[in-house]
Scaffold this motif. Sequence first.
Motif, mmCIF file in Angstrom:
data_model
loop_
_atom_site.group_PDB
_atom_site.id
_atom_site.type_symbol
_atom_site.label_atom_id
_atom_site.label_comp_id
_atom_site.label_asym_id
_atom_site.label_seq_id
_atom_site.Cartn_x
_atom_site.Cartn_y
_atom_site.Cartn_z
ATOM 1 N N LEU B 334 4.304 39.582 20.598
ATOM 2 C CA LEU B 334 3.903 38.996 21.879
ATOM 3 C C LEU B 334 3.474 40.047 22.888
ATOM 4 N N THR B 335 3.663 41.340 22.550
ATOM 5 C CA THR B 335 3.351 42.370 23.545
ATOM 6 C C THR B 335 2.476 43.505 23.020
ATOM 7 N N LYS B 336 2.202 43.535 21.734
ATOM 8 C CA LYS B 336 1.384 44.611 21.181
ATOM 9 C C LYS B 336 0.316 44.038 20.252
ATOM 10 N N ALA B 337 -0.751 44.824 20.066
ATOM 11 C CA ALA B 337 -1.828 44.414 19.160
ATOM 12 C C ALA B 337 -2.511 45.658 18.609
ATOM 13 N N THR B 338 -3.251 45.453 17.529
ATOM 14 C CA THR B 338 -4.128 46.500 17.017
ATOM 15 C C THR B 338 -5.488 45.847 16.774
ATOM 16 N N TYR B 339 -6.406 46.554 16.123
ATOM 17 C CA TYR B 339 -7.711 45.976 15.834
ATOM 18 C C TYR B 339 -8.272 46.626 14.586
ATOM 19 N N ILE B 340 -9.221 45.945 13.972
ATOM 20 C CA ILE B 340 -9.926 46.529 12.831
ATOM 21 C C ILE B 340 -11.421 46.279 13.005
ATOM 22 N N THR B 341 -12.213 47.189 12.468
ATOM 23 C CA THR B 341 -13.646 46.979 12.395
ATOM 24 C C THR B 341 -14.117 47.510 11.055
ATOM 25 N N PHE B 342 -15.028 46.780 10.437
ATOM 26 C CA PHE B 342 -15.521 47.185 9.116
ATOM 27 C C PHE B 342 -16.882 46.556 8.882
ATOM 28 N N ASP B 343 -17.574 47.039 7.846
ATOM 29 C CA ASP B 343 -18.864 46.451 7.478
ATOM 30 C C ASP B 343 -18.969 46.448 5.961
ATOM 31 N N TYR B 344 -20.191 46.205 5.443
ATOM 32 C CA TYR B 344 -20.326 46.106 3.994
ATOM 33 C C TYR B 344 -19.902 47.394 3.277
ATOM 34 N N LEU B 345 -20.063 48.528 3.934
ATOM 35 C CA LEU B 345 -19.834 49.802 3.250
ATOM 36 C C LEU B 345 -18.578 50.540 3.684
ATOM 37 N N ASN B 346 -18.063 50.216 4.858
ATOM 38 C CA ASN B 346 -16.946 50.982 5.413
ATOM 39 C C ASN B 346 -15.715 50.107 5.623
ATOM 40 N N PRO B 347 -14.617 50.414 4.938
ATOM 41 C CA PRO B 347 -13.404 49.597 5.102
ATOM 42 C C PRO B 347 -12.735 49.871 6.455
ATOM 43 N N PRO B 348 -11.851 48.971 6.889
ATOM 44 C CA PRO B 348 -11.169 49.165 8.177
ATOM 45 C C PRO B 348 -10.028 50.167 8.069
ATOM 46 N N LYS B 349 -9.650 50.707 9.224
ATOM 47 C CA LYS B 349 -8.481 51.594 9.293
ATOM 48 C C LYS B 349 -7.648 51.130 10.476
ATOM 49 N N PRO B 350 -6.686 50.235 10.243
ATOM 50 C CA PRO B 350 -5.889 49.768 11.385
ATOM 51 C C PRO B 350 -5.095 50.904 12.012
ATOM 52 N N SER B 351 -5.050 50.895 13.336
ATOM 53 C CA SER B 351 -4.299 51.937 14.049
ATOM 54 C C SER B 351 -2.947 51.367 14.479
ATOM 55 N N GLU B 352 -2.089 52.227 14.989
ATOM 56 C CA GLU B 352 -0.769 51.812 15.446
ATOM 57 C C GLU B 352 -0.924 50.792 16.589
ATOM 58 N N PRO B 353 -0.240 49.659 16.528
ATOM 59 C CA PRO B 353 -0.353 48.679 17.623
ATOM 60 C C PRO B 353 0.106 49.272 18.959
#
Lengths: 77, 376
Positions: B334-353
């Motif tokens: 309820l108080t923290k979040a992270t994000y991901i971004t990726f495309d056809y060639l590059n996988p996501p790397k989630p960061s610390e929330p």
Amino acid sequence: MADSVKIVDGRNSFCPGPLMELIKGIRQEPVGTVFEVWSSDAGSAKDIPEWVRRAGHELISNTQDGDVFKIQVKKLK
Amino acid sequence: MVILGGGVGGTIVANQVARQMSDDLKKGTLGVTVITDSEQHVYQPMFLYLAFDQVVPSEAKKPERGLLHRYVKMVVGAADHVDQDQKTVVMTDGTSVPYDYLVIATGSRPAPEQVAGLPEGGHLFYTEEGALRLRQALHDFEGGRVVITVGVPHKCPVAPLEFTLMLKAWLEAKGLGQKTEIVYTYPIGRIHSLEPVAQWAAPVFDDQKIESHIFFNPEQVDPEHKTITSLEGETLDYDLLVAVPPHTGQDVIGRSKLGDAGQWVPTDRASLRMKGSDDIFVLGDATDLPISKAGSTAHFEADVVAANLVSLLNGGLGSVRYDGKVFCFIETGLTKATYITFDYLNPPKPSEPTEMIHMFKMAYNRLYWLTPAGLL
């Protein structure tokens, strides 16, 4: 390749990924349909056969064509 | 130019084309029409927060007319089918809307009925009605076993994780943490389709004592005995069942014979043209592409479709390509979040929330209306 084989092109699909694409296909196509999943992820060659076994479908073949893994599956139920 | 669908993708295309071609629209040499089945534009991610009573329904809706450029025509009604030969959209009232270029932006719809017993035995947060029903169920909940299940295909692929982690934090805050068992199920062999996200989430689940069951595709719900059985043959008991339901393409696609068995439209993954067509573009959930069904996907695809339409209308070739870009916030409580971004060639790397990303998500929920307007 037989005309009736449905290609599931999961190449470069990080999300939902090749296995989820296969599950989508199996849910919407009739019993007896043969699918050929194309995947650029080496993990698919292991994950897809594992799910096919658990779900009770038939693994027809599991091959590598250059950088693409091709896994044929028949829907049995 | 006709856009079938007044969701985020369709509205962005209409506004971006209208802004860049406003002289032609003013002169009447170009017409842009949006066909939508509702006067209200709905920001669906708010339903997640609605289930936890953090927002009310009116915060998820605004009139579509107010979001559209003043030169864009809006037709409110139900489309019966697309007639490719006549190049028209035929409405259920018998009227027709002709097009030179058509953009299919019809989205998807939750189909809980595809899992026997799920509509009666389970809850979902993918519609306003469903989220309100779940809000009441959570309000009345006094502890027990909560099972979260995930159908295929579904939109917003991070929603299963978000709901689970938000539920855990919400139960702890309500003092029900010790009285509740959370059971998370997922269709494939890890707890999220994105491997880096699954690797990030697995220890979080361990730490928060969230039980997970993989290779679990919901097949049947028994509302009387409160059990859910997977097509892999596993049965789980529940006190409260929350589903990310399977989704299907819209019936207008089926009636138009444009889609596959699931009513998804075969689409070229780079040009976003319907396969076999030069004058029909497809975006968002409506495509059969093996990418995430998410608002951000529709947004980035809409940028490409709008650029290509403006190019074609001005004598260009319309050769801008979509690279598969997706962006998702991930609420981790309820108080923290992270994000991901990726495309056809590059996988996501989630960061610390972080709290900052959560606050940014909260701010974006209010700023969202600039996105369909074509400004953000």
